[in-house]
Design a protein around this motif. Structure first.
Motif, PDB file in Angstrom:
ATOM      1  N   LEU A 109     -27.243 107.993   8.307  1.00 46.83           N
ATOM      2  CA  LEU A 109     -26.045 108.608   7.732  1.00 46.83           C
ATOM      3  C   LEU A 109     -24.873 107.633   7.757  1.00 46.83           C
ATOM      4  O   LEU A 109     -24.070 107.578   6.825  1.00 46.83           O
ATOM      5  CB  LEU A 109     -25.699 109.898   8.494  1.00 46.83           C
ATOM      6  N   THR A 167     -22.896 119.905  17.045  1.00 46.11           N
ATOM      7  CA  THR A 167     -23.464 119.076  15.982  1.00 46.11           C
ATOM      8  C   THR A 167     -23.670 119.889  14.707  1.00 46.11           C
ATOM      9  O   THR A 167     -23.396 119.416  13.601  1.00 46.11           O
ATOM     10  CB  THR A 167     -24.795 118.463  16.437  1.00 46.11           C
ATOM     11  N   TRP A 170     -20.393 120.406  13.057  1.00 38.54           N
ATOM     12  CA  TRP A 170     -20.018 119.158  12.402  1.00 38.54           C
ATOM     13  C   TRP A 170     -20.801 118.980  11.098  1.00 38.54           C
ATOM     14  O   TRP A 170     -20.251 118.537  10.087  1.00 38.54           O
ATOM     15  CB  TRP A 170     -20.284 117.966  13.328  1.00 38.54           C
ATOM     16  N   TYR A 173     -19.222 120.657   8.238  1.00 39.39           N
ATOM     17  CA  TYR A 173     -18.073 119.866   7.776  1.00 39.39           C
ATOM     18  C   TYR A 173     -18.529 118.651   6.974  1.00 39.39           C
ATOM     19  O   TYR A 173     -17.991 118.340   5.899  1.00 39.39           O
ATOM     20  CB  TYR A 173     -17.219 119.443   8.976  1.00 39.39           C
ATOM     21  N   ALA A 174     -19.556 117.974   7.480  1.00 42.69           N
ATOM     22  CA  ALA A 174     -20.050 116.757   6.825  1.00 42.69           C
ATOM     23  C   ALA A 174     -20.597 117.072   5.437  1.00 42.69           C
ATOM     24  O   ALA A 174     -20.369 116.322   4.474  1.00 42.69           O
ATOM     25  CB  ALA A 174     -21.126 116.106   7.682  1.00 42.69           C
ATOM     26  N   ALA A 177     -17.706 117.485   3.156  1.00 38.23           N
ATOM     27  CA  ALA A 177     -17.022 116.210   2.899  1.00 38.23           C
ATOM     28  C   ALA A 177     -17.811 115.367   1.904  1.00 38.23           C
ATOM     29  O   ALA A 177     -17.239 114.755   0.996  1.00 38.23           O
ATOM     30  CB  ALA A 177     -16.832 115.451   4.207  1.00 38.23           C
ATOM     31  N   LEU A 178     -19.131 115.355   2.048  1.00 32.91           N
ATOM     32  CA  LEU A 178     -19.967 114.573   1.141  1.00 32.91           C
ATOM     33  C   LEU A 178     -19.969 115.186  -0.254  1.00 32.91           C
ATOM     34  O   LEU A 178     -19.934 114.470  -1.259  1.00 32.91           O
ATOM     35  CB  LEU A 178     -21.394 114.485   1.693  1.00 32.91           C
TER      36      LEU A 178
ATOM     37  N   LEU B 151     -16.500 106.128   3.862  1.00 37.71           N
ATOM     38  CA  LEU B 151     -16.483 107.551   4.227  1.00 37.71           C
ATOM     39  C   LEU B 151     -17.531 107.910   5.267  1.00 37.71           C
ATOM     40  O   LEU B 151     -17.266 108.633   6.224  1.00 37.71           O
ATOM     41  CB  LEU B 151     -16.703 108.405   2.969  1.00 37.71           C
ATOM     42  N   HIS B 152     -18.747 107.376   5.098  1.00 40.95           N
ATOM     43  CA  HIS B 152     -19.841 107.771   5.972  1.00 40.95           C
ATOM     44  C   HIS B 152     -19.585 107.420   7.425  1.00 40.95           C
ATOM     45  O   HIS B 152     -19.952 108.158   8.326  1.00 40.95           O
ATOM     46  CB  HIS B 152     -21.144 107.136   5.496  1.00 40.95           C
ATOM     47  N   ILE B 155     -17.276 109.951   8.829  1.00 41.03           N
ATOM     48  CA  ILE B 155     -17.985 111.199   9.124  1.00 41.03           C
ATOM     49  C   ILE B 155     -18.740 111.091  10.449  1.00 41.03           C
ATOM     50  O   ILE B 155     -18.739 112.011  11.259  1.00 41.03           O
ATOM     51  CB  ILE B 155     -18.952 111.547   7.963  1.00 41.03           C
ATOM     52  N   MET B 156     -19.348 109.934  10.678  1.00 37.49           N
ATOM     53  CA  MET B 156     -20.092 109.762  11.921  1.00 37.49           C
ATOM     54  C   MET B 156     -19.146 109.676  13.115  1.00 37.49           C
ATOM     55  O   MET B 156     -19.503 110.049  14.231  1.00 37.49           O
ATOM     56  CB  MET B 156     -20.994 108.534  11.846  1.00 37.49           C
ATOM     57  N   GLN B 158     -16.476 111.498  13.301  1.00 36.09           N
ATOM     58  CA  GLN B 158     -16.240 112.914  13.554  1.00 36.09           C
ATOM     59  C   GLN B 158     -17.378 113.509  14.377  1.00 36.09           C
ATOM     60  O   GLN B 158     -17.156 114.354  15.243  1.00 36.09           O
ATOM     61  CB  GLN B 158     -16.117 113.677  12.226  1.00 36.09           C
ATOM     62  N   HIS B 159     -18.574 113.054  14.077  1.00 39.80           N
ATOM     63  CA  HIS B 159     -19.751 113.515  14.808  1.00 39.80           C
ATOM     64  C   HIS B 159     -19.605 113.196  16.296  1.00 39.80           C
ATOM     65  O   HIS B 159     -19.773 114.055  17.164  1.00 39.80           O
ATOM     66  CB  HIS B 159     -20.980 112.810  14.226  1.00 39.80           C
ATOM     67  N   ALA B 162     -16.856 115.336  17.863  1.00 45.51           N
ATOM     68  CA  ALA B 162     -17.272 116.729  18.057  1.00 45.51           C
ATOM     69  C   ALA B 162     -18.172 116.866  19.281  1.00 45.51           C
ATOM     70  O   ALA B 162     -17.998 117.771  20.104  1.00 45.51           O
ATOM     71  CB  ALA B 162     -17.998 117.234  16.805  1.00 45.51           C
ATOM     72  N   ARG B 163     -19.111 115.946  19.398  1.00 47.34           N
ATOM     73  CA  ARG B 163     -20.034 116.018  20.533  1.00 47.34           C
ATOM     74  C   ARG B 163     -19.315 115.749  21.845  1.00 47.34           C
ATOM     75  O   ARG B 163     -19.584 116.398  22.854  1.00 47.34           O
ATOM     76  CB  ARG B 163     -21.182 115.023  20.338  1.00 47.34           C
TER      77      ARG B 163
END
Lengths: 190, 190
Positions: A109, A167, A170, A173-174, A177-178, B151-152, B155-156, B158-159, B162-163
DNA sequence: CTGTACATGTAAGTAGTTACATGATTGG
DNA sequence: CCAATCATGTAACTACTTACATGTACAG
């Protein structure tokens, strides 16, 4: 050539992925790895120096010698066309249950920019499914707590549950966003 | 003997930890590992078979041959006194920044039952600090997002955030749960 | 009669690690 | 003057993996 892209190790793909952002020297790459993907994948410097010539040998990257005056000369690596292709097809390849665990999903990702947005969406879906199955397993364990399983293991079960739930939130949300990104730039080559 | 407990690998401690719950055969152990600690540490069956005689050789575990009628005979392993001690001192040993990453904290907390409750609390504190530092690093990265970072990767990020946040919330719950346990059974040998 | 569970191991291979080696430049 | 940064690699080691080997018992 003489090599199947599917045979590359995760570390090799990770290095390739970092090269997809910009060209770098081995030293530079090691620092970048520690900074960005270091929390999912952290190869040692010496390992990176071993991987780079291999990638060049397979035609997935090119080297360029850069002479410097006040710094030691360096070898700068850049991803090649077939390297980009190999990376993309790895990112797009969905493995519902990767041996490398969660880290593989995260890397794919993270490097999603090189791949088809729809395939990245499918990858995210697979990750979500993976985490959902894991959460279900945790919750199942929580329901039939064996008496001999001590307090500490129950606490760690809670840990897993908390992280899995976070997770999944998230992931929602992901996904949005994508989708928003795809909507904003529908066909980049049209 | 002739061996320093600090020199054991994480896998060896993990096996020792599972043996601290109950005695098991190698085969049994492999299944137990996949079930309970499999999400933090998952050694292969053949690796377990290699580790077990080593533990016996160091006096950290004992073997007992068990003849079976309808099943193949098996070797059942049980943790020894010095094995329990070695495990406890590993669990109590706080490494603010373990090379093995988060998994080491999780294992130590999972096997916390063999150690002094206060030391387990300190271990949890260390884990909390580790995650807090990581979260701070993520949030710092989020603030100075470089434009070339796609962007990716955001996003990660954010991952990870969040965790980390979920883990910190869990840590608060875990602290209370461990404190409640200590209060309920103040001095187990008094 | 085929596949799965129980049960234990060896053999071969590899991806990764730490430590070592070298050397210029710069900042505190 | 000492430590850190830039820069590249080799050598030795090891923990771990997959695949192989063997054999019984039982369920479908």
């Amino acid at each position: 050539m003489a090599n199947d892209a599917a045979r590359l190790t995760t570390t090799e793909f990770a290095v390739l992925g970092l090269l997809s952002f910009r060209e770098r020297s081995g030293y530079d790459l090691a620092r970048a790895a520690a900074r960005s993907i270091g929390y999912m994948w952290a190869p040692s410097r010496s390992q990176i120096y071993k991987v780079l010539p291999r990638l060049v040998g397979w035609g997935l990257a090119d080297v360029r010698e850069v002479a410097q005056e006040r710094r030691p000369d360096k070898a700068v690596y850049r991803i090649s066309g077939s390297g980009l292709q190999a990376l993309a097809s790895w990112v797009e390849e969905v493995d519902e249950n990767p041996a490398g665990g969660i880290g593989v999903f995260m890397l794919k990702l993270f490097f999603g920019g090189v791949a088809d947005p729809e395939a990245v969406g499918a990858q995210l879906e697979a990750y979500r499914g993976f985490v959902r199955r894991r959460l279900a397993a945790y919750e199942e364990m929580e329901r039939n707590v064996p008496d001999d399983e001590p307090l500490h293991s129950r606490i760690m079960l809670q840990h897993g549950i908390a992280r899995a739930r976070a997770t999944l939130e998230w992931a929602e949300y992901a996904r949005r966003a994508l989708a928003a990104e795809s909507a904003a730039a529908p066909q980049e080559d049209a």
